[in-house]
Design a protein around this motif. Structure first.
Motif, mmCIF file in Angstrom:
data_model
loop_
_atom_site.group_PDB
_atom_site.id
_atom_site.type_symbol
_atom_site.label_atom_id
_atom_site.label_comp_id
_atom_site.label_asym_id
_atom_site.label_seq_id
_atom_site.Cartn_x
_atom_site.Cartn_y
_atom_site.Cartn_z
ATOM 1 N N ALA A 286 -16.074 -4.164 -4.845
ATOM 2 C CA ALA A 286 -15.078 -3.140 -5.168
ATOM 3 C C ALA A 286 -13.680 -3.564 -4.731
ATOM 4 O O ALA A 286 -12.701 -3.367 -5.458
ATOM 5 C CB ALA A 286 -15.453 -1.815 -4.504
ATOM 6 N N ALA A 287 -13.587 -4.156 -3.551
ATOM 7 C CA ALA A 287 -12.278 -4.466 -2.971
ATOM 8 C C ALA A 287 -11.639 -5.719 -3.554
ATOM 9 O O ALA A 287 -10.410 -5.767 -3.716
ATOM 10 C CB ALA A 287 -12.409 -4.613 -1.460
ATOM 11 N N TYR A 288 -12.442 -6.720 -3.868
ATOM 12 C CA TYR A 288 -11.892 -7.991 -4.328
ATOM 13 C C TYR A 288 -12.048 -8.184 -5.838
ATOM 14 O O TYR A 288 -11.069 -8.437 -6.539
ATOM 15 C CB TYR A 288 -12.544 -9.158 -3.583
ATOM 16 C CG TYR A 288 -12.326 -9.105 -2.098
ATOM 17 C CD1 TYR A 288 -11.038 -8.987 -1.565
ATOM 18 C CD2 TYR A 288 -13.389 -9.169 -1.201
ATOM 19 C CE1 TYR A 288 -10.833 -8.928 -0.191
ATOM 20 C CE2 TYR A 288 -13.189 -9.122 0.166
ATOM 21 C CZ TYR A 288 -11.915 -9.002 0.668
ATOM 22 O OH TYR A 288 -11.708 -8.947 2.027
ATOM 23 N N ASP A 289 -13.276 -8.048 -6.337
ATOM 24 C CA ASP A 289 -13.483 -8.239 -7.775
ATOM 25 C C ASP A 289 -12.772 -7.158 -8.597
ATOM 26 O O ASP A 289 -12.180 -7.459 -9.635
ATOM 27 C CB ASP A 289 -14.972 -8.216 -8.096
ATOM 28 C CG ASP A 289 -15.712 -9.411 -7.535
ATOM 29 O OD1 ASP A 289 -16.174 -10.248 -8.314
ATOM 30 O OD2 ASP A 289 -15.819 -9.511 -6.297
ATOM 31 N N LEU A 290 -12.838 -5.908 -8.131
ATOM 32 C CA LEU A 290 -12.224 -4.807 -8.875
ATOM 33 C C LEU A 290 -10.870 -4.408 -8.308
ATOM 34 O O LEU A 290 -10.191 -3.549 -8.892
ATOM 35 C CB LEU A 290 -13.168 -3.597 -8.884
ATOM 36 C CG LEU A 290 -14.587 -3.862 -9.408
ATOM 37 C CD1 LEU A 290 -15.389 -2.571 -9.438
ATOM 38 C CD2 LEU A 290 -14.552 -4.504 -10.791
ATOM 39 N N TRP A 291 -10.500 -4.969 -7.168
ATOM 40 C CA TRP A 291 -9.203 -4.729 -6.530
ATOM 41 C C TRP A 291 -8.951 -3.232 -6.302
ATOM 42 O O TRP A 291 -7.871 -2.695 -6.515
ATOM 43 C CB TRP A 291 -8.066 -5.355 -7.354
ATOM 44 C CG TRP A 291 -6.810 -5.601 -6.564
ATOM 45 C CD1 TRP A 291 -5.570 -5.083 -6.830
ATOM 46 C CD2 TRP A 291 -6.641 -6.413 -5.391
ATOM 47 N NE1 TRP A 291 -4.655 -5.522 -5.901
ATOM 48 C CE2 TRP A 291 -5.276 -6.350 -5.005
ATOM 49 C CE3 TRP A 291 -7.515 -7.190 -4.627
ATOM 50 C CZ2 TRP A 291 -4.768 -7.028 -3.900
ATOM 51 C CZ3 TRP A 291 -7.013 -7.865 -3.522
ATOM 52 C CH2 TRP A 291 -5.663 -7.785 -3.171
ATOM 53 N N LEU A 292 -9.980 -2.534 -5.820
ATOM 54 C CA LEU A 292 -9.883 -1.103 -5.525
ATOM 55 C C LEU A 292 -9.494 -0.898 -4.069
ATOM 56 O O LEU A 292 -9.993 -1.592 -3.178
ATOM 57 C CB LEU A 292 -11.213 -0.406 -5.805
ATOM 58 C CG LEU A 292 -11.711 -0.411 -7.254
ATOM 59 C CD1 LEU A 292 -13.106 0.188 -7.335
ATOM 60 C CD2 LEU A 292 -10.751 0.351 -8.169
ATOM 61 N N ASP A 293 -8.643 0.042 -3.824
ATOM 62 C CA ASP A 293 -8.242 0.428 -2.469
ATOM 63 C C ASP A 293 -9.422 1.120 -1.793
ATOM 64 O O ASP A 293 -10.019 2.039 -2.359
ATOM 65 C CB ASP A 293 -7.043 1.375 -2.554
ATOM 66 C CG ASP A 293 -6.397 1.648 -1.207
ATOM 67 O OD1 ASP A 293 -7.139 1.856 -0.220
ATOM 68 O OD2 ASP A 293 -5.160 1.697 -1.138
ATOM 69 N N TRP A 294 -9.762 0.688 -0.564
ATOM 70 C CA TRP A 294 -10.912 1.275 0.143
ATOM 71 C C TRP A 294 -10.791 2.770 0.301
ATOM 72 O O TRP A 294 -11.789 3.491 0.362
ATOM 73 C CB TRP A 294 -11.103 0.605 1.504
ATOM 74 C CG TRP A 294 -9.958 0.806 2.478
ATOM 75 C CD1 TRP A 294 -8.858 0.028 2.635
ATOM 76 C CD2 TRP A 294 -9.822 1.886 3.415
ATOM 77 N NE1 TRP A 294 -8.028 0.532 3.615
ATOM 78 C CE2 TRP A 294 -8.605 1.672 4.112
ATOM 79 C CE3 TRP A 294 -10.605 2.986 3.751
ATOM 80 C CZ2 TRP A 294 -8.150 2.540 5.108
ATOM 81 C CZ3 TRP A 294 -10.159 3.851 4.745
ATOM 82 C CH2 TRP A 294 -8.943 3.626 5.407
ATOM 83 N N ARG A 295 -9.572 3.287 0.348
ATOM 84 C CA ARG A 295 -9.395 4.740 0.501
ATOM 85 C C ARG A 295 -9.812 5.486 -0.753
ATOM 86 O O ARG A 295 -10.092 6.680 -0.694
ATOM 87 C CB ARG A 295 -7.940 5.033 0.853
ATOM 88 C CG ARG A 295 -7.532 4.509 2.228
ATOM 89 C CD ARG A 295 -6.050 4.597 2.454
ATOM 90 N NE ARG A 295 -5.301 3.746 1.511
ATOM 91 C CZ ARG A 295 -3.983 3.629 1.493
ATOM 92 N NH1 ARG A 295 -3.259 4.326 2.356
ATOM 93 N NH2 ARG A 295 -3.388 2.840 0.620
#
Length: 522
Positions: free
Chosen positions: A358-367
């Motif tokens: 989620a954080a790297y491949d999809l570049w989503l903010d953890w929040r």
């Protein structure tokens, strides 16, 4: 609440006045010091408050309540056997205590310290303020090896060791009863919580003790070898994490039972290595919760606030929905998300891979995704949750970037594709040679097995190699900025472990522990 049998309202300093034990994430009678302290001072009213602000929060779910409710039922029976059943009330904490005060007069309030989210923190502040206004003693006692007011980590490990060395407190043999109706324990439907799961671990102290016993006697024999694969971890990890999160067993009780078992097996392999690996995770449990205790802001902002801007304007709703629904096109990612949604559990390596994707491949903010995961973990523990999300998102500034390749992880930890096939029926007929990366199947193979990529199973929504390369470059550039480096140095001083650093209270634990040392494998 009915008034006490006499109109006299004893002073909070009288020897036999009412003792109220406020239960939160400590749903047990064993190793419960507030309960034992109260039992020696007067009639005891053990109270659990079902708080709307907690159960209606975005990080709470029917799955949590299912575990809590079963634990409350078991706790009510255990307390009733000692003379006073658990009392349950619904409402906000301060008004609930105010009604009790108006009905019963002055009392002493006991509770364990809690390191929770911002809502429970504010609630505890309000209860302390209310108790001061009414001149009522309020005793909060440490439950874990987590210390309030800790300025740095120089002494933390020694203090943790000393705290855990004390033997678990035996439960009180008897409680002096209070004439008050116990109240009903509401169902998820009563609370307006919609169930969205297939199974949930059994709650209650007896269930927790059975799980601990089976792990130490049989299931944990090859724990250190079987904790990484989703095929073996569901059975061979301890599965104690929800019991620790909601307090049906205490960490100290688990630690002492583990050390007793270590003494029994001696140096015999593989038990010796398995138990040593497990004990290290008990230590890391409190290591991460201490981070939230020392910096409550990490619920809402990154350890390095300057890194929050990295993903601030990059939210892709379609990618987020595909990830939460288990249809990213990467089989192990999707299988893990569907297993989590159904069962409430994943082993640590698979959790880390989900967050990494989620954080790297999809570049989503953890929040953006912290709450959906919190709702799905049965063992949601805020201190561990926020710290781990940030570690796997690269926002701590002091940990190495762990960018898990989901296809490599699938081939290493689900080599035959058994886990993938169990949770992704569309891939059940796919040959093993392609089940980890079905987009590589020739059309002829797709036709013969009946799995059409893009139709019966999605094509990958991103290209892993390209996405992680871009993520690594962005984070590396941000970490070179002087402001980020300064913040990282401050974070290391405040929150980092002390391995390799000389000085008072130096810890033997590392600052960037490898996967096998993480706490979420509990």
């Amino acid at each position: 609440m009915p008034a006490p049998p006499t109109d006299a309202r004893p002073s909070p300093h009288a020897p036999d006045h009412l003792q109220v034990v406020w239960l939160k994430r400590d749903l047990r009678v064993t190793d419960h010091r507030p309960l034992c302290e109260a039992a020696g001072r007067g009639p005891v009213l053990p109270l659990y408050i079902v708080e709307p602000q907690v159960v209606n929060a975005p990080d709470f779910s029917a799955r949590h309540w299912a575990f809590i409710r079963e634990s409350l039922q078991a706790l009510r029976e255990a307390l009733a056997a000692r003379g006073q059943p658990l009392v349950v009330r619904q409402g906000d904490a301060v008004p609930t205590f105010q009604r009790l005060y108006e009905a019963a007069g002055a009392f002493t309030l006991w509770a364990h310290e809690e390191t929770g989210n911002a809502r429970t923190f504010a609630r505890d502040v309000n209860v302390r303020r209310w108790a001061r206004v009414h001149a009522l003693p309020f005793h909060e006692i440490r439950q874990h090896g987590v210390f309030r007011g800790l300025e740095d980590r120089d002494t933390w490990s020694d203090r943790w060791t000393a705290h855990m060395a004390d033997p678990p407190v035996a439960p009180p043999e008897a409680l002096r009863p209070v004439p008050i109706r116990p109240g009903t324990i509401p169902t998820a439907d009563n609370l307006g919580l919609t169930a969205s799961y297939d199974t949930v671990q059994r709650g209650g102290a007896a269930a927790g003790e059975r799980v601990l016993r089976s792990f130490l006697e049989t299931r944990g024999r090859r724990y250190h070898k079987q904790l990484s694969s989703p095929n073996t971890a569901f059975d061979h990890c301890s599965r104690l994490s929800p019991h620790l999160a909601w307090g049906t067993v205490s960490l100290r009780s688990v630690l002492h039972a583990t050390r007793k078992r270590q003494a029994d097996v001696g140096r015999a392999a593989p038990w010796h290595r398995a138990l040593a690996a497990f004990e290290s995770r008990l230590h890391w449990h409190d290591h991460f919760i201490q981070k939230l205790e020392s910096a409550p802001r990490i619920e809402h902002e990154s350890f390095i606030p300057a890194l929050d801007a990295l993903r601030a304007d990059a939210f892709n709703a379609a990618h987020y929905e595909a990830w939460t629904e288990g249809r990213t096109g990467y089989p192990l990612v999707d299988a893990c998300m569907r297993a989590l949604t159904a069962t409430g559990y994943l082993n640590f390596r698979m959790r880390a891979m989900l967050v990494s994707f989620a954080a790297y491949d999809l570049w989503l903010d953890w929040r953006r995704f912290k709450d959906v995961l919190a709702r799905r973990w049965t063992d949601y523990e805020p201190g561990i949750h926020f710290s781990q999300l940030q570690m796997q998102s690269g926002t701590t500034g002091i940990n190495a970037l762990r960018m898990y390749d989901p296809t490599k992880q699938a081939r290493e930890h689900d080599p035959d594709g058994a886990f993938i096939r169990r949770w992704l029926p569309a891939l059940a007929p796919v040959p093993t040679a392609y089940v980890h990366a079905p987009w590589l199947m020739p059309r002829s193979v797709q036709a013969s097995c009946g799995c059409r990529i893009g139709r019966t199973y999605p094509a990958p929504i991103v290209r892993h190699e390209t996405a992680v390369t871009q993520a690594r470059q962005r984070i590396a550039a941000a970490r070179k900025r002087p402001a980020v480096q300064q913040q990282a140095a401050e974070i290391l001083e405040r929150h980092g472990s002390r391995r390799g650093r000389r000085g008072k209270g130096a810890s033997s634990t590392s600052n960037t522990p490898p996967d096998r040392q993480q706490t979420l494998d509990l």
